[in-house]
Every structure is written in C-alpha cells, then in structure tokens.
Design a protein around this motif. Sequence first.
Motif, PDB file in Angstrom:
ATOM      1  N   GLU A   1       0.812  -1.220   0.000  1.00 52.82           N
ATOM      2  CA  GLU A   1       0.000   0.000   0.000  1.00 52.82           C
ATOM      3  C   GLU A   1       0.842   1.265   0.000  1.00 52.82           C
ATOM      4  O   GLU A   1       0.444   2.290  -0.543  1.00 52.82           O
ATOM      5  CB  GLU A   1      -0.948  -0.017   1.202  1.00 52.82           C
ATOM      6  N   ASN A   2       2.002   1.239   0.646  1.00 46.15           N
ATOM      7  CA  ASN A   2       2.874   2.421   0.683  1.00 46.15           C
ATOM      8  C   ASN A   2       4.281   1.976   1.069  1.00 46.15           C
ATOM      9  O   ASN A   2       4.515   0.826   1.418  1.00 46.15           O
ATOM     10  CB  ASN A   2       2.339   3.459   1.685  1.00 46.15           C
ATOM     11  N   ASP A   3       5.237   2.922   1.004  1.00 48.59           N
ATOM     12  CA  ASP A   3       6.593   2.628   1.445  1.00 48.59           C
ATOM     13  C   ASP A   3       6.592   2.490   2.959  1.00 48.59           C
ATOM     14  O   ASP A   3       5.870   3.202   3.669  1.00 48.59           O
ATOM     15  CB  ASP A   3       7.546   3.736   1.026  1.00 48.59           C
ATOM     16  N   VAL A   4       7.414   1.574   3.461  1.00 45.41           N
ATOM     17  CA  VAL A   4       7.433   1.320   4.897  1.00 45.41           C
ATOM     18  C   VAL A   4       8.866   1.402   5.413  1.00 45.41           C
ATOM     19  O   VAL A   4       9.835   1.184   4.681  1.00 45.41           O
ATOM     20  CB  VAL A   4       6.841  -0.072   5.229  1.00 45.41           C
ATOM     21  N   THR A   5       8.991   1.729   6.694  1.00 42.66           N
ATOM     22  CA  THR A   5      10.283   1.746   7.363  1.00 42.66           C
ATOM     23  C   THR A   5      10.157   1.044   8.711  1.00 42.66           C
ATOM     24  O   THR A   5       9.108   1.071   9.346  1.00 42.66           O
ATOM     25  CB  THR A   5      10.782   3.188   7.586  1.00 42.66           C
ATOM     26  N   PHE A   6      11.240   0.419   9.118  1.00 40.70           N
ATOM     27  CA  PHE A   6      11.310  -0.244  10.416  1.00 40.70           C
ATOM     28  C   PHE A   6      12.635   0.129  11.062  1.00 40.70           C
ATOM     29  O   PHE A   6      13.629   0.357  10.368  1.00 40.70           O
ATOM     30  CB  PHE A   6      11.242  -1.772  10.273  1.00 40.70           C
ATOM     31  N   SER A   7      12.661   0.158  12.372  1.00 40.42           N
ATOM     32  CA  SER A   7      13.894   0.485  13.077  1.00 40.42           C
ATOM     33  C   SER A   7      14.048  -0.442  14.281  1.00 40.42           C
ATOM     34  O   SER A   7      13.096  -0.674  15.030  1.00 40.42           O
ATOM     35  CB  SER A   7      13.896   1.945  13.530  1.00 40.42           C
ATOM     36  N   GLU A   8      15.247  -0.982  14.429  1.00 42.36           N
ATOM     37  CA  GLU A   8      15.572  -1.858  15.556  1.00 42.36           C
ATOM     38  C   GLU A   8      16.815  -1.316  16.249  1.00 42.36           C
ATOM     39  O   GLU A   8      17.718  -0.794  15.591  1.00 42.36           O
ATOM     40  CB  GLU A   8      15.854  -3.290  15.077  1.00 42.36           C
ATOM     41  N   GLN A   9      16.873  -1.452  17.576  1.00 44.75           N
ATOM     42  CA  GLN A   9      18.045  -1.002  18.321  1.00 44.75           C
ATOM     43  C   GLN A   9      18.389  -2.017  19.393  1.00 44.75           C
ATOM     44  O   GLN A   9      17.513  -2.603  20.030  1.00 44.75           O
ATOM     45  CB  GLN A   9      17.808   0.371  18.960  1.00 44.75           C
ATOM     46  N   ALA A  10      19.695  -2.247  19.580  1.00 43.11           N
ATOM     47  CA  ALA A  10      20.147  -3.201  20.598  1.00 43.11           C
ATOM     48  C   ALA A  10      21.299  -2.586  21.375  1.00 43.11           C
ATOM     49  O   ALA A  10      22.215  -2.005  20.785  1.00 43.11           O
ATOM     50  CB  ALA A  10      20.593  -4.505  19.946  1.00 43.11           C
ATOM     51  N   ASP A  11      21.248  -2.719  22.699  1.00 40.07           N
ATOM     52  CA  ASP A  11      22.336  -2.274  23.567  1.00 40.07           C
ATOM     53  C   ASP A  11      23.439  -3.333  23.527  1.00 40.07           C
ATOM     54  O   ASP A  11      23.188  -4.513  23.770  1.00 40.07           O
ATOM     55  CB  ASP A  11      21.835  -2.076  24.996  1.00 40.07           C
ATOM     56  N   VAL A  12      24.652  -2.911  23.207  1.00 41.12           N
ATOM     57  CA  VAL A  12      25.745  -3.853  22.989  1.00 41.12           C
ATOM     58  C   VAL A  12      26.033  -4.682  24.235  1.00 41.12           C
ATOM     59  O   VAL A  12      26.065  -5.919  24.192  1.00 41.12           O
ATOM     60  CB  VAL A  12      27.012  -3.108  22.535  1.00 41.12           C
ATOM     61  N   GLU A  13      26.235  -4.032  25.383  1.00 50.66           N
ATOM     62  CA  GLU A  13      26.611  -4.758  26.599  1.00 50.66           C
ATOM     63  C   GLU A  13      25.470  -5.617  27.127  1.00 50.66           C
ATOM     64  O   GLU A  13      25.669  -6.772  27.500  1.00 50.66           O
ATOM     65  CB  GLU A  13      27.069  -3.771  27.679  1.00 50.66           C
ATOM     66  N   GLU A  14      24.272  -5.084  27.156  1.00 55.97           N
ATOM     67  CA  GLU A  14      23.143  -5.840  27.692  1.00 55.97           C
ATOM     68  C   GLU A  14      22.829  -7.064  26.846  1.00 55.97           C
ATOM     69  O   GLU A  14      22.559  -8.149  27.360  1.00 55.97           O
ATOM     70  CB  GLU A  14      21.907  -4.932  27.794  1.00 55.97           C
TER      71      GLU A  14
END
Length: 880
Positions: free
Chosen positions: A524-537
């Motif tokens: 239906e449209n362009d989509v974006t996703f974002s993921e983030q991870a803490d390195v030490e944890e």
Amino acid sequence: MENHLLFYILLALIPALETSDFFITPFRNIKKRSADDLIVNGIEIYSMKIDSKVTSRFAHNVITSRAVNRANVSKEVVFDVDLPKTAFITNFSMTIDGVTYPGTIKEKEVAKKQYEKAVSRGQTAGLVRASGRKTEKFTVSVNIAAASKVTFELTYEELLKRNFGKYEMLIKVKPKQLINHFEIQANIFEPQGISELEAQGSFITNDLSQVIKKSFSGKKGHVSFKPTIDQQRTCANCSTSLLDGDFTIKYDVKRDSPGDLQIVNGYFVHFFAPTNLPNFPKNVVFVIDISGSMSGIGIQQTREALLKILEDIREDDYFNFILFGSDVHIWKDTLVKATAENLKEAKDFVRAIDTRGMTNLHGGLMKGIEMLTTAFETNSVPKRSASIIILLTDGQPNEGVSDPQAIQANVKKAIQGRYPLYNLAFGYGIDYNFLEKMALENKGVARRIYPDSDSAIQMEGFYEEVANPMLTEVELNYPENAISDLTQNNFKHYYDGSEIVVAGRITDNDLNSLTADVKAQGAENDVTFSEQADVEETAKALQEQEYIFGDYIERLWAYLTIQQLLEKRTVAQGEEKENLTAEALELSLKYKFVTPLTSMVVTKPEDNEDKAAIADKPVEGTAKAAPGTQSFDGDPHFIISVPQKEDAICFNINEETGAVLNLINDPVTGIRVNGQLIGDKRVSSDAKIQNTYFGKLGIENKQLELKLEVTPEKITLQKGRKKTVFTWLDTVTLRQEGLTVIINRKKNLVLSMGDGASFVIVLHQVWKKHPLHQDFLGLYTLDSHKLSERTHGLLGQFFHHIDFNILEIHPGSDPKKPDATIVIKNNKLTVTRGWQKDYRKDPKHGIDIPCWFVHNNGAGLIDGVHTDYIVSNIFDTTVN
C-alpha cells in the motif's frame, strides 16, 4: 530461496558382511543376525547419539557412534551419515582403543595432492563423497581388531532457514539394528522466545510416541528421544528395529517486533521477519519447456503442478503462460487477471499442453520478459505489484540463440534488475550451472526438480515459497562508521513465512548501541522499520545462557559470508572471481568449514599403515548420468544410470566388425533396437584389439508400423508402405500420428513415439581423410520407464530398477582411477572408477560422466554373455 528448510541427518553404522552375505547399506535389509540380537556380523553398536544445540537458528550438531568388535577376527565398520546440502562439516575424528585419529581441513588442491600421493603408495581408502536430493553423504570405514572399540564423532554446522513460518529439523534415522543406547537430544535457545515446538516421527507407534519428550518455556526448548531396546523392536521377540524413517522437529519464535538484533564479541546478526502485512498482488509469467525431451513424466507432472498452482492463485494476481519448443507459443497476448473465467480457461489450456520440437529457451524467456515489461509500461498491472518469472526446462538450448553466454547476457540486459528470475531444472540432462548463474544474475535462484512421482509436489512447493510477497526492494542499513564485512543487505522480495538474515562485524569498540534501519516498498505504501540493541546488555544476556556454544554469532557470520561469496563467485569472471575465491577459501580454513574450496583429510589406521581418505563438499550441477537415460556411444561405451545412487555403471563390448547386437527388445510395445558394429579403417600397430563403433542402427515399432534405419550417411524412414530417405545435411521436423522425427543438421536425430520411449541418435563425424577413424553413431534413450517390464537387450535389461553397492575401494593400476568391488545381481565384480563421454550436449567433445567400469564385456553385469545378444541383421527379431 532454499529447498524446504531442514536439518537432515541419515545415521547408519554398518559392519561389513562376510563373503557369504550381501553388503548392506542403510537402505537394505540385513540378511543374517547372530544369536545375540545386538550383534550384527560380530559388531555391536552399543551407543549412538545425536546432540544438537541450536542458538538463534544456528545449529551445532555432534553425531557420536560407538561400536565394539565381538568377533574373534578383525572386522570392518562403516560410519555413514547424510547431511543437509546447506551444512558445513567442521570436525571429524575416530578413536580406536583410546587412540584418536582426527580429520584435518585443508585447501582442496593441497588435500588432493596428499590423496594422490597416498594413492601412489597404495595407501588410500578412496574418496569419501556423494550427493543426494537434499543431502550429502559422509562415509568412513575402518578395520578394527577383535575386542577393539571404535568411536566416530562428526560435527557440522548449519544456519536453519525459515520457510512457511517455521524452522524445521529433519533427522532421518536408519540404524538398521537394535542399539543399547540410542538417543536424540535437541536443545534450542532463541532470545526472542519460542512460540511453538513440535516433534514427531514417521516411524513412531503409539507406544513410541510416549518416548518423545518435548518442552519449551520462554527462550528455551528441549526435545529428546531415547527408546529402550525393547521399545526399538518391531515386535516383542523381534531383533529388527522400528527406528526407520524421519524424526522431525519444528519450531518458531515470538515476533513482538519485525526484527531482532543480537550482538556477541564484536559480531552482530539481524533477523528480519515482519508479520501481518498485506500481500502484494503478483504478476507471474510461467515459461515452460515443451520440447520433445519433456514428454512423459516431465510434461505430465508439469501439467499437474500448474493446475494446482492455478487453484492457489489469488484473484488480484495477474499471470500468463509462455511455451517454448522449436517455436514460442503464448496463451494470451498480455497478462490477465485471475478471474474465475480466466482461471477456468487457463486450466483448459494447461490440460492441453503437449510436447513438440526442440528447445528455444532464449525465445521463450525473452518473450516472457517482454510481456512483463509491456504490462508495466501500459499500466495493465497494478503499479504496486511484485513480478516474477518462473522458468521450467529439462534440456540444453538448441534452437534460436543457443549459446549460454549470449542467452545470459541478453536476459540480464532485458530484465535490468526489475524482476527476479527463478529457474527450475527438471532432471539431469541440463546445464545446471548455466541456469544457476542466470538466476543469480537476476536476483533469483535455481532449483533442481527431481524426475520422480513427486515432481509436481516439488514444483508446487517452490511456487508456494514465492506465492505471498509482502515487501519489495528491501534494504537494511547500519551505521557505516561502526560496522564492516556486512553480508548481503538488500533483497528484491520478502515473502510471507520466510526470514531475512544479515550479519556483520562491529569495528567501533566504543559503540554502546547498534541501530538497524529497514526501508522497503509495501503493498500500500513505502514502509520503514527500526531496531536497536544495547551492545553490553545483549551480549551479557546471551552469554549467560547454558545452551550457547562458543562465538556462535561470529561463526554464523562466517557461514553466511562464505555461502554468499560462493554465490557471487558463480557469476564472476577473471580477477573478481579469483578474489572471491581467495576470500572464501581464507574464511573456510580459518573457521574450519568443509566447503567447495576445502577438503577434510581423514587418516585411518589400516594394517600397520595410515591410509588417507578425503571428504569433499559436492557442488550441485556436477555432471552426472541422467536418471532414466541409458546410452551407448564410442567404442562402444554403454552407460547405465542408477538414479537412486546418483551414479552410473559402464561397460564396453568388444566384438568383430559387422556383428549386429540386440540393444532393446520390448515384446509388449513392439519396440526393438539393433545396432551393427564397424571398425577403424585399419588396426593401428600398437593396438591390442581393433576399436569398434556402431555404424548402423535399426529401430522398429510394430504398433506404428515403423522402421528407421540410420547410418552416418543417410536416414531411411519407413512408415507402413511409405519410405522416405533423408541425409544428415537435412533439417527436418516430421510429425505424424504417434510419431515425431526431428533431424538437426549434422548433429543428431530425435525420435519420439507417442506414449513409447524416445531416442536421440548422435552423429559423430571425423575428417574424411583420417587414416584410421570413420564416422559412427551414438544412441541415448529417454523415458525408458515407458517400456514394459519385459524389456530386454544389452541396454533394455537396465531400463527398470537396478541396485548395487560399492565396497573396498583401493588403488588400481592407474593412480587416478581406483578399483573397487561391486555387488550387483548377486555377483561380486571388480570395477574401476573412470569416466565415459556423454555426447548429447556436445557432439564434438562430449561431457565426462563418472561411472564404475565393469570389465570383460560386462560379464556378471549383463544377463548371460555378450554373444547371446548377436542377431543376424538390424531388424532381426531372434536373439541367440
């Protein structure tokens, strides 16, 4: 796009049999058992364990088998394991009476030199390699003294792919005897959490089902299967085992977010599998080979598969069919929507598809590409839709543009990266490497379709994998200044139920968190996703888990990188190919993976000497004799394909010139083939015997009132009372009721007889003034399964099921051609590993086909002796 996702092991530890017994493989019954039903031929396998640790889809598998020689003399034990084609062996060892003999992984050329050196000293045990439909075979045998114990341990690793919404581990169990301690243990750790877990076996009875233990909670899952000896028995007093079939484990993970980032020891992996997205409408062009070689099971199963696919096409999809034989035929001028009316008409069209002509692959593909391009340019398909081309073919291009490199260049230029090309290779009579390269160049994959009763299911399964595109033009991005050595991070399509995996190395030692940004086009449209991870944890949470094995993310990254480098290497040339090869080889050696660039050298103690064997990684597309295709050619060389072994047997016939041999005789269909031998113009001074070839062939079909006489000079066709003469300078396509004859100028003749078998006759021409050789013929049979079970003759007797086992591979008179013992038709014969030429694809040079050569005019292999097949003339019906 991989085969159905699996973790596939075939287990067997096989004691070699006494001379009075027949040899057994995992697929054959045991002829004799001793009084103690745990002992077979003096060997007791007292323990067999499969220990699998799966961490974030990356499987680390250890197979351990222990045996003891209960006999009073030395015995041979064979360790036989089938692995997934996508797996890499990482370690192997044998421990005999406390002494360990490890395998070492080396560059393939180095290993080959070591092997050849061992051959020259008479110390080799033979190559250890084979390939099946979904598996590769690892086999090692060793002689152990009386009362000695041996432990085999094999380790391999594999990234499990997600398909149809689940990860699947398939363990194929066939120990073929009772084992005191048999155990399967699978421990799964998934940081996202496990959402479902199931385990079952095709051999599981109601009683055995209670033995399967499975549980999962949070991030951990566990499956075990540990039957007692009595639970393994087929009946209360039986010594045979129930453990014969598939043991399957399936699971999936929780998906609270579209993706998951994991980081350990400077490496990261990103799993991306969004759910609950609308599907794209599809534009599918099916490009189908209808050449004569597709007749029989090929076209029947193709029709069946297409009819099933038409039932599954969604109403907002667009589709069309392109058929190619000698000419290109289209169903509709443009892509049409999958309305009820169009689908009904399409099914009628599919049911009427039949074979004819040669193989104009280029014409068919280019027409399909043109049709898709026109559909977008004219806005006759939705702007936001996913387009794919699916090609199915079984042979070499031999009409129109036939040069593979020219076809690849034209197709790539026409597609321009706009749609993926998926190439399905039906059977073995095809250049798989050509199809794979063309697919990879156009963001698709190649897949072999095996000619069997389930060919239609194989085709349907492939279509289902690509039936539900949810995203297109998927791009996964990470901080450029913080990471390096990234694996592939852009993908043409994301399909429902699959998963995208990207891995890389973190170069910023001060990085606190890692962010992944995903961009894609949705329905239906362009989509974006974002993921983030803490390195030490993230690292701390993963390292605390007891299921973790070593630096698994680093090994996952290496595994994925090597696979992708090998794919790029397939399509690269020159310096680029050399660089990719060097990089993949370096990683293979560093992480100790057996890949197509490396080999494992296994050292074995034998008679106070160490013998060397090599385990290689087979590559899809290596030339092999086509199942169902039996042939003779050359001097004269007979090649007998054995499909279930994916191997071949060959033999020569040495007989006087002028002799006529009965090759095929089917009293039910009335099809008969005889051939007359010719010799060289003179016998060379250093020749022990005169070379002979087939200089005349006679093919008769009584039901069609057909007689075909072929020589290197002319072709005489008699149908009823009508006789027609052609020469090899003619180009002819002749179709009559139940009969098709195609003559390709100076190359070959293709004869198809309705529901009967088809034949290809190859013309071999030499220089007319050659002092020694003269023109001759070769014959190749297609669809031999269409002949009756009463078919006989030098070739005909092999048209139906034949099986054999190879034992005792050892050095022969030629260091490059080991000898062995073959057990076939209850006979034990000495054979030599060699090569014969298949001239169907390249009439001038031929293609080397590996085979086991039976000496002495096929004695022990053929029924009777070769002189039993001598007849008086090429249409004689009486065999001696």
